[in-house]
Design a protein around this motif. Structure first.
Motif, PDB file in Angstrom:
ATOM      1  N   ILE A  78      33.537  31.333  50.385  1.00 12.44           N
ATOM      2  CA  ILE A  78      33.046  31.119  51.749  1.00 12.44           C
ATOM      3  C   ILE A  78      33.178  32.367  52.616  1.00 12.44           C
ATOM      4  CG2 ILE A  78      33.558  28.639  51.694  1.00 12.44           C
ATOM      5  CD1 ILE A  78      36.083  29.220  53.314  1.00 12.44           C
ATOM      6  N   ASN A  79      33.962  33.352  52.154  1.00 14.94           N
ATOM      7  CA  ASN A  79      34.167  34.567  52.946  1.00 14.94           C
ATOM      8  C   ASN A  79      33.117  35.639  52.688  1.00 14.94           C
ATOM      9  OD1 ASN A  79      36.533  33.584  54.160  1.00 14.94           O
ATOM     10  ND2 ASN A  79      37.791  34.232  52.427  1.00 14.94           N
ATOM     11  N   VAL A  80      32.185  35.363  51.784  1.00 13.79           N
ATOM     12  CA  VAL A  80      31.151  36.350  51.465  1.00 13.79           C
ATOM     13  C   VAL A  80      30.214  36.540  52.657  1.00 13.79           C
ATOM     14  CG1 VAL A  80      29.120  36.772  50.054  1.00 13.79           C
ATOM     15  CG2 VAL A  80      31.219  35.983  48.988  1.00 13.79           C
ATOM     16  N   SER A  81      29.888  37.812  52.949  1.00 11.63           N
ATOM     17  CA  SER A  81      29.015  38.127  54.076  1.00 11.63           C
ATOM     18  C   SER A  81      28.035  39.220  53.679  1.00 11.63           C
ATOM     19  CB  SER A  81      29.859  38.600  55.273  1.00 11.63           C
ATOM     20  OG  SER A  81      29.050  39.190  56.263  1.00 11.63           O
ATOM     21  N   ASP A  82      26.854  39.184  54.274  1.00  7.72           N
ATOM     22  CA  ASP A  82      25.866  40.236  54.033  1.00  7.72           C
ATOM     23  C   ASP A  82      26.310  41.562  54.639  1.00  7.72           C
ATOM     24  OD1 ASP A  82      24.199  38.540  52.657  1.00  7.72           O
ATOM     25  OD2 ASP A  82      23.050  37.953  54.425  1.00  7.72           O
ATOM     26  N   ASN A  83      27.314  41.507  55.526  1.00  6.53           N
ATOM     27  CA  ASN A  83      27.846  42.721  56.140  1.00  6.53           C
ATOM     28  C   ASN A  83      29.144  43.171  55.469  1.00  6.53           C
ATOM     29  OD1 ASN A  83      25.832  42.878  58.166  1.00  6.53           O
ATOM     30  ND2 ASN A  83      26.902  41.318  59.359  1.00  6.53           N
ATOM     31  N   SER A  84      29.461  42.590  54.344  1.00  8.00           N
ATOM     32  CA  SER A  84      30.720  42.892  53.669  1.00  8.00           C
ATOM     33  C   SER A  84      30.808  44.369  53.288  1.00  8.00           C
ATOM     34  CB  SER A  84      30.859  42.046  52.402  1.00  8.00           C
ATOM     35  OG  SER A  84      31.959  42.487  51.637  1.00  8.00           O
ATOM     36  N   PRO A  85      31.931  45.033  53.589  1.00  6.36           N
ATOM     37  CA  PRO A  85      32.103  46.435  53.177  1.00  6.36           C
ATOM     38  C   PRO A  85      32.199  46.599  51.661  1.00  6.36           C
ATOM     39  CG  PRO A  85      34.115  45.575  54.143  1.00  6.36           C
ATOM     40  CD  PRO A  85      33.059  44.547  54.384  1.00  6.36           C
ATOM     41  N   HIS A  86      32.326  45.491  50.929  1.00  4.11           N
ATOM     42  CA  HIS A  86      32.260  45.570  49.472  1.00  4.11           C
ATOM     43  C   HIS A  86      30.905  46.132  49.043  1.00  4.11           C
ATOM     44  CE1 HIS A  86      35.953  43.639  48.102  1.00  4.11           C
ATOM     45  NE2 HIS A  86      35.807  42.722  49.039  1.00  4.11           N
ATOM     46  N   LEU A  87      29.891  45.923  49.864  1.00  8.46           N
ATOM     47  CA  LEU A  87      28.553  46.433  49.575  1.00  8.46           C
ATOM     48  C   LEU A  87      28.450  47.942  49.809  1.00  8.46           C
ATOM     49  CD1 LEU A  87      26.524  43.541  51.242  1.00  8.46           C
ATOM     50  CD2 LEU A  87      26.494  44.104  48.802  1.00  8.46           C
ATOM     51  N   ASN A  88      29.386  48.480  50.582  1.00  7.09           N
ATOM     52  CA  ASN A  88      29.363  49.906  50.915  1.00  7.09           C
ATOM     53  C   ASN A  88      30.350  50.725  50.094  1.00  7.09           C
ATOM     54  OD1 ASN A  88      29.097  48.359  53.975  1.00  7.09           O
ATOM     55  ND2 ASN A  88      27.419  49.663  53.243  1.00  7.09           N
ATOM     56  N   GLY A  89      31.007  50.075  49.143  1.00  7.21           N
ATOM     57  CA  GLY A  89      31.878  50.797  48.221  1.00  7.21           C
ATOM     58  C   GLY A  89      33.227  51.206  48.770  1.00  7.21           C
ATOM     59  N   ASN A  90      33.576  50.748  49.965  1.00  8.49           N
ATOM     60  CA  ASN A  90      34.855  51.177  50.539  1.00  8.49           C
ATOM     61  C   ASN A  90      35.808  50.015  50.827  1.00  8.49           C
ATOM     62  OD1 ASN A  90      33.281  50.241  52.618  1.00  8.49           O
ATOM     63  ND2 ASN A  90      33.130  52.204  53.690  1.00  8.49           N
ATOM     64  N   ALA A  91      35.683  48.950  50.026  1.00 13.78           N
ATOM     65  CA  ALA A  91      36.592  47.810  50.170  1.00 13.78           C
ATOM     66  C   ALA A  91      37.046  47.330  48.795  1.00 13.78           C
ATOM     67  CB  ALA A  91      35.901  46.670  50.921  1.00 13.78           C
ATOM     68  N   PHE A  92      38.242  46.791  48.757  1.00 11.17           N
ATOM     69  CA  PHE A  92      38.766  46.210  47.517  1.00 11.17           C
ATOM     70  C   PHE A  92      39.732  45.084  47.868  1.00 11.17           C
ATOM     71  CE2 PHE A  92      40.939  50.169  48.602  1.00 11.17           C
ATOM     72  CZ  PHE A  92      42.262  49.778  48.733  1.00 11.17           C
ATOM     73  N   ASP A  93      39.884  44.159  46.944  1.00 12.41           N
ATOM     74  CA  ASP A  93      40.797  43.027  47.116  1.00 12.41           C
ATOM     75  C   ASP A  93      41.959  43.154  46.140  1.00 12.41           C
ATOM     76  OD1 ASP A  93      39.028  42.004  48.977  1.00 12.41           O
ATOM     77  OD2 ASP A  93      38.066  40.631  47.555  1.00 12.41           O
ATOM     78  N   ILE A  94      43.170  42.887  46.645  1.00 12.92           N
ATOM     79  CA  ILE A  94      44.374  42.909  45.809  1.00 12.92           C
ATOM     80  C   ILE A  94      45.002  41.524  45.852  1.00 12.92           C
ATOM     81  CG2 ILE A  94      46.626  43.958  45.409  1.00 12.92           C
ATOM     82  CD1 ILE A  94      45.678  46.404  46.956  1.00 12.92           C
ATOM     83  N   SER A  95      45.236  40.947  44.708  1.00  8.05           N
ATOM     84  CA  SER A  95      45.839  39.617  44.645  1.00  8.05           C
ATOM     85  C   SER A  95      47.281  39.659  45.151  1.00  8.05           C
ATOM     86  CB  SER A  95      45.819  39.086  43.211  1.00  8.05           C
ATOM     87  OG  SER A  95      46.537  37.864  43.123  1.00  8.05           O
ATOM     88  N   TYR A  96      47.639  38.662  45.975  1.00  7.85           N
ATOM     89  CA  TYR A  96      49.044  38.503  46.352  1.00  7.85           C
ATOM     90  C   TYR A  96      49.643  37.280  45.656  1.00  7.85           C
ATOM     91  CZ  TYR A  96      47.325  34.977  49.723  1.00  7.85           C
ATOM     92  OH  TYR A  96      46.712  33.892  50.310  1.00  7.85           O
ATOM     93  N   ALA A  97      48.815  36.578  44.894  1.00  3.90           N
ATOM     94  CA  ALA A  97      49.280  35.379  44.193  1.00  3.90           C
ATOM     95  C   ALA A  97      49.682  35.676  42.761  1.00  3.90           C
ATOM     96  CB  ALA A  97      48.184  34.308  44.210  1.00  3.90           C
ATOM     97  N   ARG A  98      49.186  36.789  42.213  1.00  8.47           N
ATOM     98  CA  ARG A  98      49.485  37.165  40.825  1.00  8.47           C
ATOM     99  C   ARG A  98      49.863  38.643  40.754  1.00  8.47           C
ATOM    100  NH1 ARG A  98      45.122  37.411  38.003  1.00  8.47           N
ATOM    101  NH2 ARG A  98      43.640  37.132  39.702  1.00  8.47           N
ATOM    102  N   PHE A  99      50.890  38.924  39.965  1.00  2.00           N
ATOM    103  CA  PHE A  99      51.317  40.305  39.747  1.00  2.00           C
ATOM    104  C   PHE A  99      51.598  40.500  38.266  1.00  2.00           C
ATOM    105  CE2 PHE A  99      52.286  39.558  44.186  1.00  2.00           C
ATOM    106  CZ  PHE A  99      51.933  40.752  44.801  1.00  2.00           C
TER     107      PHE A  99
END
Length: 231
Positions: A162-183
């Motif tokens: 539900i957090n996906v957006s057409d303005n997401s910086p993931h589209l511009n190559g300068n964003a990343f997600d890091i899990s805090y639930a799994r290590f």
């Protein structure tokens, strides 16, 4: 005869225990101090409940950084071929796992970032590694779950995230997600205290870099990750 056998068994067991104790003692003496620390970390059952909470402070919104992310990042890629072109031109660089972080197999994004974003990820990895090493979790790593997306991937991901957006910086190559639930732990027995500590230790590292104006960050509760955008 039976008494002699019993005595022999007792002497054998005693010598065996003495041998094991001697070998263990020699290992303690001659194994380098960093390796002894790693062994202690691996077998530790200590509960780390002293870490301050930082995750709730990571509350940047997409409206805070969407415009700047478009300016400093790449143009949107439509598919994998476009990603390949950006990599060949040097606008994107491949990101592989390291001894400081692990890169998950990604179904909805590509393991590449802008050069500046890769440097930020490496800095997070270096500072996180230093912190957990100091606090007795040597060798443990965080897991990167998402990086650069294409418009094609965004359409498919929108059905489940539900957090996906057409303005997401993931589209511009300068964003990343890091899990805090799994290590990725280098530890025999992982406790809930360990998991909580790792989450907040990672949040502290990201928060400090945010305070240095190096990134924006969001604590995404529904997705179980910290969303990080390089500045």
């Amino acid at each position: 005869m039976r008494i002699r056998r019993i005595r022999f068994r007792k002497e054998y067991r005693l010598k065996g225990r003495l041998f094991i104790f001697t070998v263990f003692s020699l290992c303690i003496i001659f194994i380098p101090k960093p390796h002894r620390a790693a062994m202690g970390s691996f077998f530790s059952t200590e509960c780390r409940s002293y870490q301050q909470v930082y995750s709730r402070k990571l509350n940047d919104r997409i409206t805070d950084y969407a415009i700047q992310a478009r300016i400093t990042g790449i143009e949107k890629c439509s598919d994998g071929k476009d990603i390949g072109k950006r990599m060949l031109s040097g606008k994107l660089v491949r990101v592989s796992g390291s001894r400081r972080y692990k890169v998950e197999n990604m179904a909805h994004s590509y393991p590449c970032l802008t050069r500046e974003s890769k440097q930020l990820l490496d800095e997070i990895g270096r500072k996180f590694s230093q912190k957990v090493r100091k606090d007795g979790l040597m060798g443990s790593r965080f897991i990167v779950t998402s990086m650069t997306r294409t418009t094609e991937k965004i359409r498919g991901l929108g059905k489940t995230n539900i957090n996906v957006s057409d303005n997401s910086p993931h589209l511009n190559g300068n964003a990343f997600d890091i899990s805090y639930a799994r290590f990725s732990f280098r530890k025999l027995h992982v406790t809930e205290c360990d998991e909580w500590y790792m989450k907040e230790a990672l949040a502290e590292v990201i928060w400090n870099l945010r305070q240095e104006k190096k990134c924006w960050a969001t604590y995404e509760r529904n997705q179980g990750c910290f969303h990080v955008v390089s500045r």
